[in-house]
Design an enzyme around this catalytic site. Sequence first.
Site, PDB file in Angstrom:
ATOM      1  N   VAL A  55      27.533 -36.468  33.334  1.00  0.00           N
ATOM      2  CA  VAL A  55      28.353 -35.915  32.027  1.00  0.00           C
ATOM      3  C   VAL A  55      29.726 -36.551  31.865  1.00  0.00           C
ATOM      4  O   VAL A  55      30.097 -36.440  30.763  1.00  0.00           O
ATOM      5  CB  VAL A  55      28.264 -34.514  31.817  1.00  0.00           C
ATOM      6  N   TYR A 145      40.472 -26.123  38.727  1.00  0.00           N
ATOM      7  CA  TYR A 145      39.179 -25.316  37.781  1.00  0.00           C
ATOM      8  C   TYR A 145      39.802 -24.266  37.096  1.00  0.00           C
ATOM      9  O   TYR A 145      39.146 -24.292  35.873  1.00  0.00           O
ATOM     10  CB  TYR A 145      38.484 -24.644  39.161  1.00  0.00           C
ATOM     11  N   THR A 147      42.465 -24.577  35.305  1.00  0.00           N
ATOM     12  CA  THR A 147      43.075 -25.271  34.258  1.00  0.00           C
ATOM     13  C   THR A 147      42.056 -25.775  33.210  1.00  0.00           C
ATOM     14  O   THR A 147      42.045 -25.761  32.119  1.00  0.00           O
ATOM     15  CB  THR A 147      43.778 -26.381  34.710  1.00  0.00           C
ATOM     16  N   ALA A 148      40.742 -26.313  33.854  1.00  0.00           N
ATOM     17  CA  ALA A 148      39.756 -26.940  33.101  1.00  0.00           C
ATOM     18  C   ALA A 148      39.062 -25.718  32.324  1.00  0.00           C
ATOM     19  O   ALA A 148      38.729 -25.952  31.334  1.00  0.00           O
ATOM     20  CB  ALA A 148      38.591 -27.454  34.376  1.00  0.00           C
ATOM     21  N   LYS A 149      38.724 -24.444  33.004  1.00  0.00           N
ATOM     22  CA  LYS A 149      38.142 -23.677  32.452  1.00  0.00           C
ATOM     23  C   LYS A 149      39.040 -22.942  31.139  1.00  0.00           C
ATOM     24  O   LYS A 149      38.439 -22.391  30.332  1.00  0.00           O
ATOM     25  CB  LYS A 149      37.785 -22.418  33.251  1.00  0.00           C
TER      26      LYS A 149
END
Length: 244
Positions: A55, A145, A147-149
């Site tokens: 992706v 993680y 930060t991304a979420k």
Amino acid sequence: MVTGAARGIGAAIARRLAHDGMAVALLDLNEAGCVAGAEAIAADRGRAIGVPVDVSDADEVAQAVARVTAELGPPTVLVNNAGILRDNLLFKMSDDDWDAVMNVHLRGAFLMSRAVQEHMVEQRYGRIVSLSSSSALGNRGQANYSTAKAGLQGFTKTLAIELGRFGITANAIAPGFIETDMTAATAERVGMSFEDFKAAGAKSIPVGRVGQPEDVAHVASFLASEQAGFVSGQVIYVAGGPLS
Ligand code: NAP
């Protein structure tokens, strides 16, 4: 279209959407896994295909969306679920740990959503559901993680604002502790058996148990349904009790 659908939460969401009557494309890095998942759904009288894709790669995403459109019709539902962990305390986190997590969660959701919105805008209908996490509120060892979420929550709200006029909703699900290979790997990393890790986790969860992939799939089914058209830009915590 469900990304990261070869196992865990993505596989459960794909099974649930097929059960809801949708033709489902299972997208994953793991070709054998997503093809096997699609075959299992087809054996259960559903309609599904497995499509290998990274992706975070724009060309692969474009090819995957074109293939799904040709084989199953234009996408009506996208679930951005593919994810990885590269946990470490900040002072030990490498550039690669940071970039890999941003690429799969954020770039992946961006590339997939941009690719499908064209079809959804044309159809004046769409449902985009992205997997955030309770870690969006902060979690030790997960600067990348979390930060991304958290980023996916802002992404979701912006898509809701931009795409609402075209009949497209965008929502996020933020699970807490769900029993999958991902949490099993975390148990291994911290040197605990998975059973002990789950028991310890359950103690701090108000409903007194850890979650199952089906708990998340149930909420995804609701958000992906036609009847949920007035729910958009929301983050639903699926964590067995309040977080925020
Ligand atoms: P999982 O069991 O590790 O499954 C993740 C799937 O995503 C794997 O099949 C993986 O393929 C695939 N994937 C990874 N990178 C990809 C890429 N670049 N392109 C396509 N597919 C890719 O994870 P899970 O526990 O089901 O989690 C699913 C989602 O929920 C993730 O976004 C996760 O962050 C989120 N979440 C999970 C929990 C939890 O407690 N489990 C809690 C909150 C949020 P490979 O097998 O080839 O790596």
